[in-house]
Design a protein around this motif. Sequence first.
Motif, short mmCIF file in Angstrom:
data_model
loop_
_atom_site.label_atom_id
_atom_site.label_comp_id
_atom_site.label_asym_id
_atom_site.label_seq_id
_atom_site.Cartn_x
_atom_site.Cartn_y
_atom_site.Cartn_z
N GLU A 1 3.11 5.94 -2.95
CA GLU A 1 4.28 6.70 -3.40
C GLU A 1 4.33 6.81 -4.92
O GLU A 1 4.64 7.87 -5.48
CB GLU A 1 5.55 6.04 -2.87
N ILE A 2 4.00 5.71 -5.60
CA ILE A 2 4.03 5.73 -7.07
C ILE A 2 2.96 6.66 -7.62
O ILE A 2 3.22 7.49 -8.51
CB ILE A 2 3.84 4.30 -7.61
N LYS A 3 1.74 6.55 -7.09
CA LYS A 3 0.64 7.37 -7.60
C LYS A 3 0.89 8.86 -7.33
O LYS A 3 0.65 9.71 -8.19
CB LYS A 3 -0.68 6.92 -6.96
N TYR A 4 1.36 9.16 -6.12
CA TYR A 4 1.61 10.56 -5.79
C TYR A 4 2.78 11.11 -6.61
O TYR A 4 2.75 12.25 -7.08
CB TYR A 4 1.91 10.69 -4.30
N GLY A 5 3.81 10.29 -6.82
CA GLY A 5 4.97 10.71 -7.61
C GLY A 5 4.60 10.99 -9.05
O GLY A 5 5.05 11.99 -9.64
N LEU A 6 3.77 10.16 -9.64
CA LEU A 6 3.34 10.37 -11.02
C LEU A 6 2.50 11.63 -11.15
O LEU A 6 2.63 12.40 -12.11
CB LEU A 6 2.54 9.15 -11.50
N SER A 7 1.61 11.84 -10.17
CA SER A 7 0.76 13.02 -10.22
C SER A 7 1.61 14.30 -10.11
O SER A 7 1.38 15.28 -10.83
CB SER A 7 -0.26 12.97 -9.07
N LEU A 8 2.57 14.30 -9.19
CA LEU A 8 3.42 15.47 -9.02
C LEU A 8 4.27 15.73 -10.26
O LEU A 8 4.41 16.87 -10.72
CB LEU A 8 4.32 15.25 -7.80
N LYS B 1 -8.10 12.14 -6.78
CA LYS B 1 -7.22 10.98 -6.57
C LYS B 1 -6.80 10.88 -5.11
O LYS B 1 -6.77 9.78 -4.53
CB LYS B 1 -5.97 11.10 -7.45
N LYS B 2 -6.46 12.02 -4.52
CA LYS B 2 -6.07 12.01 -3.11
C LYS B 2 -7.21 11.52 -2.22
O LYS B 2 -7.00 10.79 -1.26
CB LYS B 2 -5.62 13.40 -2.67
N ARG B 3 -8.41 11.96 -2.57
CA ARG B 3 -9.57 11.51 -1.78
C ARG B 3 -9.75 10.00 -1.88
O ARG B 3 -9.99 9.31 -0.88
CB ARG B 3 -10.83 12.22 -2.28
N LEU B 4 -9.62 9.49 -3.10
CA LEU B 4 -9.73 8.04 -3.28
C LEU B 4 -8.63 7.30 -2.53
O LEU B 4 -8.86 6.26 -1.91
CB LEU B 4 -9.69 7.69 -4.77
N LEU B 5 -7.41 7.86 -2.60
CA LEU B 5 -6.29 7.23 -1.89
C LEU B 5 -6.50 7.26 -0.39
O LEU B 5 -6.19 6.29 0.32
CB LEU B 5 -4.98 7.94 -2.26
N ASN B 6 -7.04 8.39 0.10
CA ASN B 6 -7.32 8.47 1.53
C ASN B 6 -8.37 7.46 1.96
O ASN B 6 -8.27 6.86 3.03
CB ASN B 6 -7.77 9.89 1.90
N GLU B 7 -9.39 7.27 1.11
CA GLU B 7 -10.42 6.28 1.43
C GLU B 7 -9.82 4.87 1.45
O GLU B 7 -10.16 4.06 2.32
CB GLU B 7 -11.55 6.35 0.40
N GLN B 8 -8.95 4.60 0.48
CA GLN B 8 -8.28 3.30 0.46
C GLN B 8 -7.42 3.11 1.70
O GLN B 8 -7.37 2.02 2.28
CB GLN B 8 -7.43 3.15 -0.79
N LEU B 9 -6.73 4.19 2.09
CA LEU B 9 -5.87 4.11 3.28
C LEU B 9 -6.70 3.86 4.53
O LEU B 9 -6.30 3.09 5.40
CB LEU B 9 -5.08 5.41 3.41
N VAL B 10 -7.87 4.52 4.61
CA VAL B 10 -8.75 4.30 5.76
C VAL B 10 -9.22 2.85 5.82
O VAL B 10 -9.23 2.22 6.88
CB VAL B 10 -9.96 5.27 5.70
N GLN B 11 -9.59 2.31 4.65
CA GLN B 11 -10.02 0.91 4.61
C GLN B 11 -8.91 -0.04 5.03
O GLN B 11 -9.12 -1.00 5.78
CB GLN B 11 -10.50 0.55 3.19
N ALA C 1 0.83 -1.20 0.00
CA ALA C 1 0.00 0.00 0.00
C ALA C 1 0.87 1.25 0.00
O ALA C 1 0.58 2.23 -0.71
CB ALA C 1 -0.92 -0.01 1.22
N LYS C 2 1.95 1.23 0.78
CA LYS C 2 2.85 2.38 0.83
C LYS C 2 3.49 2.63 -0.53
O LYS C 2 3.59 3.77 -1.00
CB LYS C 2 3.92 2.13 1.89
N ARG C 3 3.92 1.55 -1.18
CA ARG C 3 4.55 1.70 -2.48
C ARG C 3 3.56 2.22 -3.53
O ARG C 3 3.92 3.08 -4.35
CB ARG C 3 5.11 0.35 -2.94
N ASP C 4 2.32 1.73 -3.49
CA ASP C 4 1.31 2.21 -4.43
C ASP C 4 1.05 3.70 -4.24
O ASP C 4 0.92 4.45 -5.22
CB ASP C 4 0.00 1.43 -4.23
#
Length: 207
Positions: free
Chosen positions: A100-107, A149-159, A95-98
Amino acid sequence: NALHPLLILADIESQSGSLIKAEKYANQLLNIAQKRKAKIYIKEAYRALSAIEKTKGNAEQALIFFEQYKSWSDSVFKLEREKNIAQLEFRTNLAKRDLEIKYGLSLKERENKKLASDNINLKWGFSIAILAFLIFVFLGFLLYRSNNKKRLLNEQLVQKNKIVEKQASEKDVLIQEIHHRVKNNLTMLQSLFYLQSKSTLNEEVKQ
């Protein structure tokens, strides 16, 4: 799978008082489980044999089987605990790697777009106003998509955090169950020692 039926038969015969049949099924279960290296059924076989010997009044042999049962119980719990910890670490790292990858690509995508817009502004100075408007709209879209995307990632992180908390809670329940079993086992041993002291004539043993 013949192991589970043998365990059920051993328990049923033991509860009904047919100790010979119960011992036969328990020994068959132990032999097959040892050949198949089925730790859970080895543990249960020793538990059944301990109960049978206790019913027969053979406290010493019952204690020996019970110690084997306790040893295998600890082994099974340790194996399951290590497996759960390994799975939890794997999922957390994944989950951490996913993230980092998603945030890195977006940035990186936003940085590339900004550089492209800056180059266009330098090359085409006469269309600054139009380009500024287009960039503003485009960046607004990127910001909206990034926030989504951040919202979706936050929801995934909460789950995932809920899953981790649930696993930690289950682990705590297992530990409490072990403590409860240990307490019951100590009580049973105390009762066995008390019964043994009552049935012996040796005053030192009674003391």
